[in-house]
Design an enzyme around this catalytic site. Sequence first.
Site, PDB file in Angstrom:
ATOM      1  N   ALA A  63       0.056  -4.723  -3.763  1.00 63.51           N
ATOM      2  CA  ALA A  63       0.496  -5.032  -5.125  1.00 63.51           C
ATOM      3  C   ALA A  63      -0.518  -5.865  -5.902  1.00 63.51           C
ATOM      4  O   ALA A  63      -0.543  -5.816  -7.133  1.00 63.51           O
ATOM      5  CB  ALA A  63       1.841  -5.747  -5.084  1.00 63.51           C
TER       6      ALA A  63
ATOM      7  N   ARG B  61       3.050   7.442  -9.108  1.00 68.35           N
ATOM      8  CA  ARG B  61       4.191   6.538  -8.974  1.00 68.35           C
ATOM      9  C   ARG B  61       4.476   5.842 -10.301  1.00 68.35           C
ATOM     10  O   ARG B  61       4.085   6.320 -11.367  1.00 68.35           O
ATOM     11  CB  ARG B  61       3.914   5.542  -7.844  1.00 68.35           C
ATOM     12  CG  ARG B  61       3.791   6.261  -6.487  1.00 68.35           C
ATOM     13  CD  ARG B  61       3.602   5.329  -5.345  1.00 68.35           C
ATOM     14  NE  ARG B  61       4.737   4.421  -5.230  1.00 68.35           N
ATOM     15  CZ  ARG B  61       4.704   3.317  -4.503  1.00 68.35           C
ATOM     16  NH1 ARG B  61       3.622   2.974  -3.840  1.00 68.35           N
ATOM     17  NH2 ARG B  61       5.763   2.526  -4.442  1.00 68.35           N
TER      18      ARG B  61
ATOM     19  N   ARG C 188       8.949  -0.289   5.822  1.00 70.75           N
ATOM     20  CA  ARG C 188       9.265  -0.250   4.395  1.00 70.75           C
ATOM     21  C   ARG C 188       9.067   1.150   3.804  1.00 70.75           C
ATOM     22  O   ARG C 188       8.103   1.832   4.116  1.00 70.75           O
ATOM     23  CB  ARG C 188       8.393  -1.256   3.632  1.00 70.75           C
ATOM     24  CG  ARG C 188       6.909  -0.924   3.660  1.00 70.75           C
ATOM     25  CD  ARG C 188       6.052  -1.976   2.994  1.00 70.75           C
ATOM     26  NE  ARG C 188       6.123  -1.910   1.566  1.00 70.75           N
ATOM     27  CZ  ARG C 188       5.070  -1.795   0.768  1.00 70.75           C
ATOM     28  NH1 ARG C 188       3.858  -1.750   1.262  1.00 70.75           N
ATOM     29  NH2 ARG C 188       5.227  -1.744  -0.525  1.00 70.75           N
TER      30      ARG C 188
ATOM     31  N   ASP D 134     -12.239 -10.777  -9.050  1.00 67.85           N
ATOM     32  CA  ASP D 134     -13.438 -11.596  -9.211  1.00 67.85           C
ATOM     33  C   ASP D 134     -14.130 -11.845  -7.877  1.00 67.85           C
ATOM     34  O   ASP D 134     -15.359 -11.852  -7.805  1.00 67.85           O
ATOM     35  CB  ASP D 134     -13.097 -12.918  -9.895  1.00 67.85           C
ATOM     36  CG  ASP D 134     -12.752 -12.750 -11.371  1.00 67.85           C
ATOM     37  OD1 ASP D 134     -12.975 -11.653 -11.929  1.00 67.85           O
ATOM     38  OD2 ASP D 134     -12.255 -13.727 -11.963  1.00 67.85           O
TER      39      ASP D 134
ATOM     40  N   PRO E 241      -0.664  -7.526   0.867  1.00 68.08           N
ATOM     41  CA  PRO E 241       0.751  -7.773   1.123  1.00 68.08           C
ATOM     42  C   PRO E 241       1.538  -6.529   1.519  1.00 68.08           C
ATOM     43  O   PRO E 241       1.350  -5.458   0.951  1.00 68.08           O
ATOM     44  CB  PRO E 241       1.277  -8.363  -0.191  1.00 68.08           C
ATOM     45  CG  PRO E 241       0.242  -8.094  -1.207  1.00 68.08           C
ATOM     46  CD  PRO E 241      -1.050  -7.888  -0.498  1.00 68.08           C
ATOM     47  N   ASN E 242       2.381  -6.735   2.505  1.00 65.56           N
ATOM     48  CA  ASN E 242       3.350  -5.759   2.990  1.00 65.56           C
ATOM     49  C   ASN E 242       2.760  -4.604   3.783  1.00 65.56           C
ATOM     50  O   ASN E 242       3.508  -3.784   4.308  1.00 65.56           O
ATOM     51  CB  ASN E 242       4.223  -5.221   1.849  1.00 65.56           C
ATOM     52  CG  ASN E 242       5.011  -6.322   1.189  1.00 65.56           C
ATOM     53  OD1 ASN E 242       5.663  -7.109   1.867  1.00 65.56           O
ATOM     54  ND2 ASN E 242       4.939  -6.411  -0.122  1.00 65.56           N
TER      55      ASN E 242
ATOM     56  N   TYR F 237       5.416   5.584   2.264  1.00 63.06           N
ATOM     57  CA  TYR F 237       4.290   5.158   3.098  1.00 63.06           C
ATOM     58  C   TYR F 237       4.239   5.825   4.464  1.00 63.06           C
ATOM     59  O   TYR F 237       3.297   5.600   5.219  1.00 63.06           O
ATOM     60  CB  TYR F 237       4.318   3.628   3.264  1.00 63.06           C
ATOM     61  CG  TYR F 237       4.218   2.917   1.949  1.00 63.06           C
ATOM     62  CD1 TYR F 237       3.009   2.861   1.254  1.00 63.06           C
ATOM     63  CD2 TYR F 237       5.333   2.321   1.364  1.00 63.06           C
ATOM     64  CE1 TYR F 237       2.912   2.225   0.029  1.00 63.06           C
ATOM     65  CE2 TYR F 237       5.246   1.674   0.135  1.00 63.06           C
ATOM     66  CZ  TYR F 237       4.034   1.635  -0.519  1.00 63.06           C
ATOM     67  OH  TYR F 237       3.946   1.009  -1.735  1.00 63.06           O
TER      68      TYR F 237
ATOM     69  N   ASN G 234      -7.298  -2.550   0.845  1.00 66.29           N
ATOM     70  CA  ASN G 234      -6.033  -2.092   0.278  1.00 66.29           C
ATOM     71  C   ASN G 234      -5.359  -3.362  -0.223  1.00 66.29           C
ATOM     72  O   ASN G 234      -4.713  -4.064   0.548  1.00 66.29           O
ATOM     73  CB  ASN G 234      -5.168  -1.381   1.321  1.00 66.29           C
ATOM     74  CG  ASN G 234      -3.869  -0.876   0.738  1.00 66.29           C
ATOM     75  OD1 ASN G 234      -3.438  -1.318  -0.333  1.00 66.29           O
ATOM     76  ND2 ASN G 234      -3.230   0.042   1.443  1.00 66.29           N
TER      77      ASN G 234
ATOM     78  N   GLU H  77     -11.739   0.909  -2.342  1.00 63.87           N
ATOM     79  CA  GLU H  77     -10.318   0.572  -2.468  1.00 63.87           C
ATOM     80  C   GLU H  77      -9.500   1.743  -1.920  1.00 63.87           C
ATOM     81  O   GLU H  77      -9.754   2.894  -2.284  1.00 63.87           O
ATOM     82  CB  GLU H  77      -9.968   0.328  -3.935  1.00 63.87           C
ATOM     83  CG  GLU H  77      -8.515  -0.038  -4.150  1.00 63.87           C
ATOM     84  CD  GLU H  77      -8.221  -0.346  -5.612  1.00 63.87           C
ATOM     85  OE1 GLU H  77      -8.763  -1.332  -6.127  1.00 63.87           O
ATOM     86  OE2 GLU H  77      -7.458   0.427  -6.224  1.00 63.87           O
TER      87      GLU H  77
ATOM     88  N   HIS I 120      -5.508   3.247  -0.997  1.00 69.29           N
ATOM     89  CA  HIS I 120      -4.048   3.168  -1.129  1.00 69.29           C
ATOM     90  C   HIS I 120      -3.443   4.294  -0.313  1.00 69.29           C
ATOM     91  O   HIS I 120      -3.891   5.441  -0.398  1.00 69.29           O
ATOM     92  CB  HIS I 120      -3.617   3.264  -2.592  1.00 69.29           C
ATOM     93  CG  HIS I 120      -4.104   2.118  -3.398  1.00 69.29           C
ATOM     94  ND1 HIS I 120      -3.529   0.869  -3.316  1.00 69.29           N
ATOM     95  CD2 HIS I 120      -5.142   2.025  -4.258  1.00 69.29           C
ATOM     96  CE1 HIS I 120      -4.192   0.046  -4.118  1.00 69.29           C
ATOM     97  NE2 HIS I 120      -5.185   0.722  -4.689  1.00 69.29           N
ATOM     98  N   ILE I 121      -2.451   3.977   0.467  1.00 67.82           N
ATOM     99  CA  ILE I 121      -1.797   4.958   1.327  1.00 67.82           C
ATOM    100  C   ILE I 121      -1.044   5.980   0.480  1.00 67.82           C
ATOM    101  O   ILE I 121      -1.127   7.181   0.712  1.00 67.82           O
ATOM    102  CB  ILE I 121      -0.871   4.246   2.329  1.00 67.82           C
ATOM    103  CG1 ILE I 121      -1.735   3.406   3.293  1.00 67.82           C
ATOM    104  CG2 ILE I 121       0.009   5.235   3.081  1.00 67.82           C
ATOM    105  CD1 ILE I 121      -0.965   2.424   4.145  1.00 67.82           C
ATOM    106  N   SER I 122      -0.330   5.515  -0.519  1.00 67.22           N
ATOM    107  CA  SER I 122       0.399   6.420  -1.414  1.00 67.22           C
ATOM    108  C   SER I 122      -0.499   6.790  -2.604  1.00 67.22           C
ATOM    109  O   SER I 122      -1.501   6.140  -2.862  1.00 67.22           O
ATOM    110  CB  SER I 122       1.681   5.756  -1.919  1.00 67.22           C
ATOM    111  OG  SER I 122       1.374   4.704  -2.813  1.00 67.22           O
TER     112      SER I 122
END
Length: 147
Positions: free
Chosen positions: A77, A107, A17, A87, A9-10, A22, A74, A98, A100-102
């Site tokens: 959330a 955070r 955003r 699962d 998402p996003n 990001y 990624n 996995e 993550h950009i940030s």
Amino acid sequence: MKILVINGPNINFLGIREKHIYGSDNYDTLLNTIYDYAKYRNVSVECYQSNCEGEIIDKIQDAYIKGVNGIIINPGAYTHYSIAIRDALASVDVPKIEVHISNVHAREEFRHVSLTAPVCTAQISGLGIYGYKCALDALINILRSKL
């Protein structure tokens, strides 16, 4: 070698955003970066993005059916609360990274916990979109070492 990149998402709102978190690169820039680097590394890559948990699960399961060799994800959330995506990842026996950009660990506290990372081979966090290149390199190295 077939690698699937799943963005949750996003992620499609990159460049729109929270640029201070990001960055200003948009989603098309991310896709071009991934596709160009995959071509340079001579691997086949498919990119997929969804804001819907069930669609992400379907894509993970479809990866198994189609014989994908590795997954970069990624989960956005969903990282922090989706047992269902966790699962689905656990059910697919391929290397998974996995991304993550940030830097999620720098955070809010709720972002420090990943439900999905424990069923992944590794986690890359805080390198911006460059983290996807790192994940591609890692998967390629892992998969080639199994040959």
